[in-house]
Design a protein around this motif. Structure first.
Motif, PDB file in Angstrom:
ATOM      1  N   UNK A  97       0.848  -1.191   0.130  1.00 45.54           N
ATOM      2  CA  UNK A  97      -0.043   0.018  -0.082  1.00 45.54           C
ATOM      3  C   UNK A  97       0.897   1.140  -0.078  1.00 45.54           C
ATOM      4  N   UNK A  98       1.887   1.228   0.736  1.00 46.11           N
ATOM      5  CA  UNK A  98       2.872   2.329   0.771  1.00 46.11           C
ATOM      6  C   UNK A  98       3.469   2.486  -0.666  1.00 46.11           C
ATOM      7  N   UNK A  99       3.681   1.255  -1.260  1.00 50.13           N
ATOM      8  CA  UNK A  99       4.509   1.636  -2.581  1.00 50.13           C
ATOM      9  C   UNK A  99       3.436   2.192  -3.571  1.00 50.13           C
ATOM     10  N   UNK A 100       2.163   1.857  -3.590  1.00 51.44           N
ATOM     11  CA  UNK A 100       1.233   2.684  -4.248  1.00 51.44           C
ATOM     12  C   UNK A 100       1.261   4.181  -4.165  1.00 51.44           C
ATOM     13  N   UNK A 101       1.297   4.624  -2.955  1.00 49.03           N
ATOM     14  CA  UNK A 101       1.378   5.839  -2.581  1.00 49.03           C
ATOM     15  C   UNK A 101       2.467   6.555  -3.113  1.00 49.03           C
ATOM     16  N   UNK A 102       3.707   5.794  -2.944  1.00 52.12           N
ATOM     17  CA  UNK A 102       4.857   6.400  -3.529  1.00 52.12           C
ATOM     18  C   UNK A 102       4.962   6.496  -5.078  1.00 52.12           C
ATOM     19  N   UNK A 103       4.343   5.372  -5.709  1.00 50.19           N
ATOM     20  CA  UNK A 103       4.091   5.444  -7.211  1.00 50.19           C
ATOM     21  C   UNK A 103       3.324   6.492  -7.790  1.00 50.19           C
ATOM     22  N   UNK A 104       2.227   6.820  -7.150  1.00 50.65           N
ATOM     23  CA  UNK A 104       1.430   7.936  -7.414  1.00 50.65           C
ATOM     24  C   UNK A 104       2.179   9.286  -7.263  1.00 50.65           C
ATOM     25  N   UNK A 105       3.047   9.498  -6.253  1.00 52.60           N
ATOM     26  CA  UNK A 105       3.901  10.683  -6.061  1.00 52.60           C
ATOM     27  C   UNK A 105       4.739  10.736  -7.202  1.00 52.60           C
ATOM     28  N   UNK A 106       5.579   9.951  -7.765  1.00 52.46           N
ATOM     29  CA  UNK A 106       6.256   9.820  -8.777  1.00 52.46           C
ATOM     30  C   UNK A 106       5.680   9.946 -10.001  1.00 52.46           C
ATOM     31  N   UNK A 107       4.585   9.375 -10.227  1.00 48.00           N
ATOM     32  CA  UNK A 107       3.831   9.728 -11.471  1.00 48.00           C
ATOM     33  C   UNK A 107       3.179  11.092 -11.556  1.00 48.00           C
ATOM     34  N   UNK A 108       2.595  11.659 -10.517  1.00 45.17           N
ATOM     35  CA  UNK A 108       2.023  13.032 -10.454  1.00 45.17           C
ATOM     36  C   UNK A 108       3.034  14.046 -10.499  1.00 45.17           C
ATOM     37  N   UNK A 109       4.284  13.809  -9.743  1.00 44.81           N
ATOM     38  CA  UNK A 109       5.284  15.083  -9.848  1.00 44.81           C
ATOM     39  C   UNK A 109       6.272  14.612 -11.035  1.00 44.81           C
ATOM     40  N   UNK A 110       6.718  13.607 -11.179  1.00 39.18           N
ATOM     41  CA  UNK A 110       7.507  13.368 -12.215  1.00 39.18           C
ATOM     42  C   UNK A 110       7.265  13.689 -13.660  1.00 39.18           C
ATOM     43  N   UNK A 111       6.108  13.113 -13.949  1.00 38.04           N
ATOM     44  CA  UNK A 111       5.404  13.099 -15.203  1.00 38.04           C
ATOM     45  C   UNK A 111       4.341  14.443 -15.488  1.00 38.04           C
ATOM     46  N   UNK A 112       4.067  14.700 -14.149  1.00 37.63           N
ATOM     47  CA  UNK A 112       3.114  15.887 -14.279  1.00 37.63           C
ATOM     48  C   UNK A 112       1.529  15.467 -14.772  1.00 37.63           C
ATOM     49  N   UNK A 113       1.476  14.100 -14.881  1.00 40.13           N
ATOM     50  CA  UNK A 113       0.312  13.488 -15.480  1.00 40.13           C
ATOM     51  C   UNK A 113       0.056  12.130 -14.825  1.00 40.13           C
ATOM     52  N   UNK A 114      -1.194  11.864 -14.508  1.00 42.70           N
ATOM     53  CA  UNK A 114      -1.836  10.530 -13.996  1.00 42.70           C
ATOM     54  C   UNK A 114      -2.223   9.443 -15.030  1.00 42.70           C
ATOM     55  N   UNK A 115      -1.770   9.853 -16.524  1.00 46.15           N
ATOM     56  CA  UNK A 115      -2.231   8.997 -17.623  1.00 46.15           C
ATOM     57  C   UNK A 115      -1.398   7.448 -17.321  1.00 46.15           C
ATOM     58  N   UNK A 116      -2.454   6.596 -17.495  1.00 43.36           N
ATOM     59  CA  UNK A 116      -1.994   5.237 -17.409  1.00 43.36           C
ATOM     60  C   UNK A 116      -1.455   4.863 -16.021  1.00 43.36           C
TER      61      UNK A 116
END
Length: 233
Positions: A97-116
């Protein structure tokens, strides 16, 4: 019972700053990705996603087990009503569950998008389960991070080889053995936001990770009881 163990682990993890640090690593990865030009993101994001759920989880679960050995918490599993199998499952689910939170942060901040993002969440969840269980299996025999360092480096190197094969750097037929490494099916999920990965490929990748999870749980169950529970009586 699993719910109570998860709650207790969460409280202890927050108090010891282990879980906040885990989330901050995801935040840091996202910020690091912002430094890359957009054309590099399809290559770099999957690598960072593997580090967050897999390799960081592999390391963190080991450090948790070392601390709980020293505190006597794991030794108590041999004489308390708490099922040590529930302990393994609870720790695995919490870190996933914590990994999912970390992955969302990576996508949201790193790509500035939540596509995919749904692909990423599924991949991160399954990969995290596999690597956390493998971390429990391997770390059960050790007592400190110094001894655990060599397995961490070994897992790191082996897990990154599929990226080289996927991008055409390892072309010899012998390297097809890398399809057996759990990071390879995870790679398809992490690539899905950037490339056209077929539904069939993703389905087979999910099956492969589920099989890996079953194998990893079996190994973790045997080694954790032998070295961590029974070994501390």
């Amino acid at each position: 019972m699993i719910g109570n163990i998860i709650k207790t682990n969460l409280i202890l993890g927050v108090r010891s700053y282990v879980y906040p640090i885990y989330i901050l690593i995801g935040l840091a990865y996202g910020l690091m990705l912002m430094a890359f030009p957009e054309r590099y993101l399809p290559t770099m994001v999957p690598i960072f996603l593997l580090f967050e759920p897999g390799l960081v989880g592999f390391m963190f679960v080991g450090t948790e087990i070392f601390a709980e050995k020293k505190d006597g918490a794991i030794g108590a599993l041999a004489v308390t009503p708490i099922d040590w199998r529930s302990y393994i499952l609870a720790k695995t689910l919490l870190l996933s569950m914590l990994s999912i939170i970390g992955a969302i942060l990576i996508m949201a901040i790193g790509t500035r998008s939540l596509n995919g993002l749904p692909y990423v969440i599924v991949g991160v969840f399954l990969v995290s389960i596999v690597y956390t269980l493998l971390g429990i299996a391997v770390s059960a025999k050790y007592y400190d991070l110094d001894d655990y360092f060599v397995p961490i480096m070994g897992v790191l190197i082996i897990s990154l080889l599929p990226f080289a094969h996927y991008h055409g750097y390892l072309t010899n037929e012998i390297w097809k053995v890398l399809y057996l490494v759990p990071s390879y099916p995870g790679l398809y999920f992490f690539k899905a936001p950037f490339e056209g990965i077929s539904t069939n490929t993703l389905a087979w990748s999910a099956v492969a990770l589920i099989v890996w999870a079953g194998v990893a749980y079996y190994i973790a169950k045997i080694r954790f009881y032998k070295y961590a529970v029974e070994g501390l009586r």
